[in-house]
Design a protein around this motif. Structure first.
Motif, short mmCIF file in Angstrom:
data_model
loop_
_atom_site.label_atom_id
_atom_site.label_comp_id
_atom_site.label_asym_id
_atom_site.label_seq_id
_atom_site.Cartn_x
_atom_site.Cartn_y
_atom_site.Cartn_z
N ALA A 72 0.84 -1.09 -0.05
CA ALA A 72 0.08 0.03 -0.04
C ALA A 72 0.90 1.18 -0.04
CB ALA A 72 -0.84 -0.01 1.30
N LEU A 73 0.15 2.36 -0.49
CA LEU A 73 0.98 3.56 -0.68
C LEU A 73 0.82 4.38 0.76
CD1 LEU A 73 0.29 4.99 -4.00
CD2 LEU A 73 2.32 4.50 -3.23
N VAL A 74 1.92 5.19 1.22
CA VAL A 74 1.85 5.67 2.27
C VAL A 74 0.66 7.15 2.24
CG1 VAL A 74 3.03 7.39 3.97
CG2 VAL A 74 4.28 5.43 3.10
N ASP A 75 -0.27 6.92 3.17
CA ASP A 75 -1.28 7.74 3.33
C ASP A 75 -0.69 9.22 4.11
OD1 ASP A 75 -3.16 9.61 4.09
OD2 ASP A 75 -4.75 7.91 4.24
N GLU A 76 -0.84 10.38 3.22
CA GLU A 76 -0.16 11.94 3.85
C GLU A 76 -0.87 11.87 5.26
OE1 GLU A 76 -0.72 14.84 1.19
OE2 GLU A 76 0.31 13.87 -0.34
N LYS A 77 -1.88 11.30 5.70
CA LYS A 77 -2.54 11.65 6.94
C LYS A 77 -2.07 10.68 7.77
CE LYS A 77 -6.49 14.06 4.85
NZ LYS A 77 -6.44 13.64 3.50
N ASP A 78 -1.21 9.86 7.57
CA ASP A 78 -0.66 8.96 8.51
C ASP A 78 0.20 9.42 9.54
OD1 ASP A 78 0.29 5.83 9.00
OD2 ASP A 78 1.97 7.28 8.89
N ALA A 91 3.65 9.86 8.50
CA ALA A 91 3.72 10.76 7.38
C ALA A 91 3.53 12.26 7.85
CB ALA A 91 2.74 10.37 6.41
N ALA A 139 2.80 13.29 -1.06
CA ALA A 139 2.95 12.36 -2.23
C ALA A 139 3.30 12.92 -3.43
CB ALA A 139 1.71 11.48 -2.87
N ARG A 193 5.21 -0.44 3.72
CA ARG A 193 4.33 0.58 2.64
C ARG A 193 5.38 1.08 1.52
NH1 ARG A 193 1.78 4.21 6.98
NH2 ARG A 193 3.56 3.70 7.97
#
Ligand code: SF4
Length: 76
Positions: free
Chosen positions: A3-9, A12, A19, A61
């Protein structure tokens, strides 16, 4: 594929990951310079031509090749 990293993680957000490097907040991250992105970062594990790849700061990720975070380090 991972999975791609979520900016809201949380990780992150802590690292200021986006991204798309063109969306870096230059006021918050004045050391950011044009041309810096995950593809040009020493920590990036994607192959040339890949849109995303691994980064040790985001285990399990993938980060976008066009992305950026404040831990960016110039490739040797
Ligand atoms: Fe991208 Fe490098 Fe930050 Fe990893 S450390 S997210 S490869 S800029």
């Amino acid at each position: 594929a991972q999975a791609l990293v979520d900016e809201k993680d949380a990780q992150a957000v802590a690292l200021g990951y986006v991204a798309e490097a063109r969306r870096v907040d230059a006021r918050k991250y004045p050391k950011f310079a044009a041309g810096q992105n995950c593809t040009s970062c020493a920590l990036y594990q994607g192959k040339a031509g890949d849109k995303a790849g691994g980064c040790p700061l985001f285990a399990g990720r993938q980060v976008a090749g066009a992305g950026w975070c404040s831990a960016w380090a110039k490739k040797a």
